[in-house]
Design a protein around this motif. Structure first.
Motif, mmCIF file in Angstrom:
data_model
loop_
_atom_site.group_PDB
_atom_site.id
_atom_site.type_symbol
_atom_site.label_atom_id
_atom_site.label_comp_id
_atom_site.label_asym_id
_atom_site.label_seq_id
_atom_site.Cartn_x
_atom_site.Cartn_y
_atom_site.Cartn_z
ATOM 1 N N LYS A 1 0.864 -0.859 0.255
ATOM 2 C CA LYS A 1 -0.063 -0.358 0.231
ATOM 3 C C LYS A 1 0.757 1.124 -0.199
ATOM 4 O O LYS A 1 0.216 2.423 -0.403
ATOM 5 C CB LYS A 1 -1.412 -0.354 0.723
ATOM 6 C CG LYS A 1 -1.822 -1.480 1.204
ATOM 7 C CD LYS A 1 -2.724 -1.532 2.563
ATOM 8 C CE LYS A 1 -3.479 -2.223 2.327
ATOM 9 N NZ LYS A 1 -3.685 -2.828 3.776
ATOM 10 N N ILE B 1 0.053 8.673 -1.832
ATOM 11 C CA ILE B 1 -0.386 7.536 -0.984
ATOM 12 C C ILE B 1 -0.637 8.115 0.486
ATOM 13 O O ILE B 1 -1.744 8.118 0.968
ATOM 14 C CB ILE B 1 0.922 7.160 -0.406
ATOM 15 C CG1 ILE B 1 1.367 5.812 -1.949
ATOM 16 C CG2 ILE B 1 0.846 6.045 1.034
ATOM 17 C CD1 ILE B 1 2.488 5.570 -1.511
ATOM 18 N N ARG C 1 -4.141 9.091 0.254
ATOM 19 C CA ARG C 1 -5.520 8.054 0.168
ATOM 20 C C ARG C 1 -5.507 7.380 1.441
ATOM 21 O O ARG C 1 -6.193 6.719 2.030
ATOM 22 C CB ARG C 1 -4.705 6.588 -0.352
ATOM 23 C CG ARG C 1 -4.842 6.599 -1.730
ATOM 24 C CD ARG C 1 -4.414 4.833 -2.180
ATOM 25 N NE ARG C 1 -3.306 4.502 -2.261
ATOM 26 C CZ ARG C 1 -2.147 4.660 -3.023
ATOM 27 N NH1 ARG C 1 -2.578 5.420 -4.479
ATOM 28 N NH2 ARG C 1 -1.292 4.387 -3.237
ATOM 29 N N VAL C 2 -4.232 7.920 2.495
ATOM 30 C CA VAL C 2 -3.898 7.146 4.216
ATOM 31 C C VAL C 2 -5.116 7.961 4.651
ATOM 32 O O VAL C 2 -5.462 7.448 5.494
ATOM 33 C CB VAL C 2 -2.440 7.446 4.701
ATOM 34 C CG1 VAL C 2 -2.553 8.292 6.496
ATOM 35 C CG2 VAL C 2 -2.038 6.423 3.767
ATOM 36 N N ALA D 1 -8.474 7.055 4.624
ATOM 37 C CA ALA D 1 -8.495 5.867 4.741
ATOM 38 C C ALA D 1 -9.259 6.519 6.112
ATOM 39 O O ALA D 1 -10.118 5.585 7.029
ATOM 40 C CB ALA D 1 -7.740 5.266 4.563
#
Lengths: 250, 204
Positions: free
Chosen positions: B120, B171, B174-175, B178
């Motif tokens: 990920k 990234i 996206r973190v 989430a």
């Protein structure tokens, strides 16, 4: 994208807080977390050899230097025992605080404090220090005995004294290392506070070791020395267990 | 909900900040803004329980109910932190870092789970590399991987974009997205690109 791999923090051995019945969980040290800290330190040490080199060099070079300085002299068991424990004490002082000092100097103490139960940090690092001491002494003590012509009349007693002494040194140096690592003058502070605290252990260990080297008379009676060392170990383990959380979180 | 009341921090005679008050709801990402030395990183460390405030309090209200408030000792275990002054272990490999922080947090990770988590963050090909051999950008990704390992309800990011390239920023995005699903995040930053990720601003 889903980040993460588990539903919630619920570490093994967690205890419930009185504030919230479902999510207020404060993790406690378990054997798994202690092992994790130990192996982390061991891998890190094996790759850098910062403490190992210091302790091994001091433990092995000192008997060699002593053997030259007292060449042709027949030393009494009491003198030999005192010399041995002086060497082992200073070797420990040179290297054992490193595990905590390195955490502070490299900044990794921040994540360690945030992630790891304090008890696991203490016992993981104490175990690491103990293994480091035993490992280096496995090489240093035979060299000392050979080079200084010590008569080893009670090998089992010497092993027991070394083990009891190492437990005390490992736990004391872990607790004091955590205190000293937060100060600016880390190296000198550790030695300054460690020496007075380990003196009782040093005296008893020297007496027990003298008996192992064949001392007779009052110095040959090793039971009081073993009792003092055992009592010292129990006292420092209890003190470390009670104080470390405060020291580490301060 | 994260609730901060009358928070102040002073080092000797120097006042870092005082009378800081804010609330951040679950599902929200808040930016902590301020000039250099305003105390952004200090605020994050106080929220994480790593630094004691001079006065005031930080509470985590998991249900939004004041009676269920968690104290600082417990709050510490609800946090994930990625900050420049909170590095991972340089002498351990990428995989070993993840395994260590997983084990001490009580997250048992199989080798497949480690690999899956590293994928990920596009770090799976560097799994066996020492952290000291990574570039600063890849180390920042590893810090994010460690911070999100246990799905912390409270994610604290200090200057997260500082060393990230475009792929790293994707990234990070996206973190943060989430994190909205599982809790809240505080981002201490002066980077305008980070502000685009945030719903609220807290000025120091």
């Amino acid at each position: 994208m889903e980040i993460g791999s588990s539903a919630a923090i619920q570490p093994p051995g967690a205890r419930e807080s009185t504030l919230h019945p479902l999510t207020a969980l404060v993790p406690r040290a378990t054997w798994a977390t202690v092992q994790a800290v130990f192996w982390k330190d061991w891998r890190s040490e094996w790759r850098t050899r910062a403490a190992l080199n210091s302790i091994a060099l001091f433990s092995i070079a000192s008997p060699v230097a002593l053997s030259f300085s007292v060449a042709r002299q027949r030393l009494e068991p009491e003198t030999l025992a005192g010399l041995l424990w002086t060497v082992l004490l200073f070797a420990a002082l040179v290297g054992l605080a490193r595990s905590f000092v390195k955490e502070e100097e490299s900044g990794t103490a921040t994540l360690l404090r945030l992630s790891c139960p304090p008890d696991a940090v203490l016992w993981g690092k104490a175990l690491f220090n103990l293994v480091l001491l035993v490992g280096t002494q496995a090489a240093a003590v035979p060299i000392f005995v050979l080079l200084l012509n010590a008569q080893l009349s009670r090998a089992g007693l010497l092993l027991l004294v070394l083990l009891l002494g190492d437990v005390g040194l490992a736990v004391v140096s872990s607790l004091l290392g955590a205190i000293a690592s937060q100060a600016r003058a880390r190296g000198s502070l550790f030695a300054a506070i460690a020496v007075p605290l380990v003196l009782p252990l040093l005296v008893a260990a020297s007496t027990g070791t003298a008996a192992a080297f064949g001392a007779v008379g009052p110095q040959g009676d090793f039971w009081p020395a073993l009792q003092i060392m055992l009592g010292y170990d129990v006292a420092v383990v209890t003190a470390a267990w009670m104080l470390f959380d405060f020291v580490w979180s301060a | 909900m994260l609730c901060v009341r009358k928070l102040a921090k002073r080092y000797g005679a120097r006042v870092v900040f005082r009378d800081v008050n804010f609330e951040v709801e679950v599902g929200t990402v808040a930016a902590v803004l301020g000039s250099n030395g305003a105390g952004k990183s200090t605020l994050l460390k106080i929220v994480a329980g790593l630094t004691r405030p001079t006065s005031g309090r930080v509470q985590w209200l998991p249900t939004g109910d004041a009676q269920g408030a968690l104290d600082a000792e417990v709050l510490q275990w609800q946090c994930g932190l990625a900050a420049p002054d909170a590095p991972v272990y340089r002498e351990l490999t990428v995989g070993e870092n993840l395994e260590f922080f997983g084990r001490v947090r009580g997250v048992e990770l199989t080798p497949d789970a480690v690999l899956s988590h590293l994928e990920k963050f596009s770090l799976h090909t560097r799994r066996n590399d020492l952290a000291m051999d990574l570039s600063s950008g890849l180390r920042a990704r590893l810090q994010l991987a460690v911070a999100t390992l246990h799905r912390a309800p409270l994610l604290l990011l200090d200057e997260p974009s500082a060393n990230l390239d475009e792929a790293g920023r994707a990234i990070l995005q996206r973190v943060v997205e989430a994190q909205r699903e599982q809790g809240l995040a505080l981002i201490a930053t002066n980077d305008p690109r980070d502000l685009e990720l945030c719903d609220e601003r807290i000025e120091l």
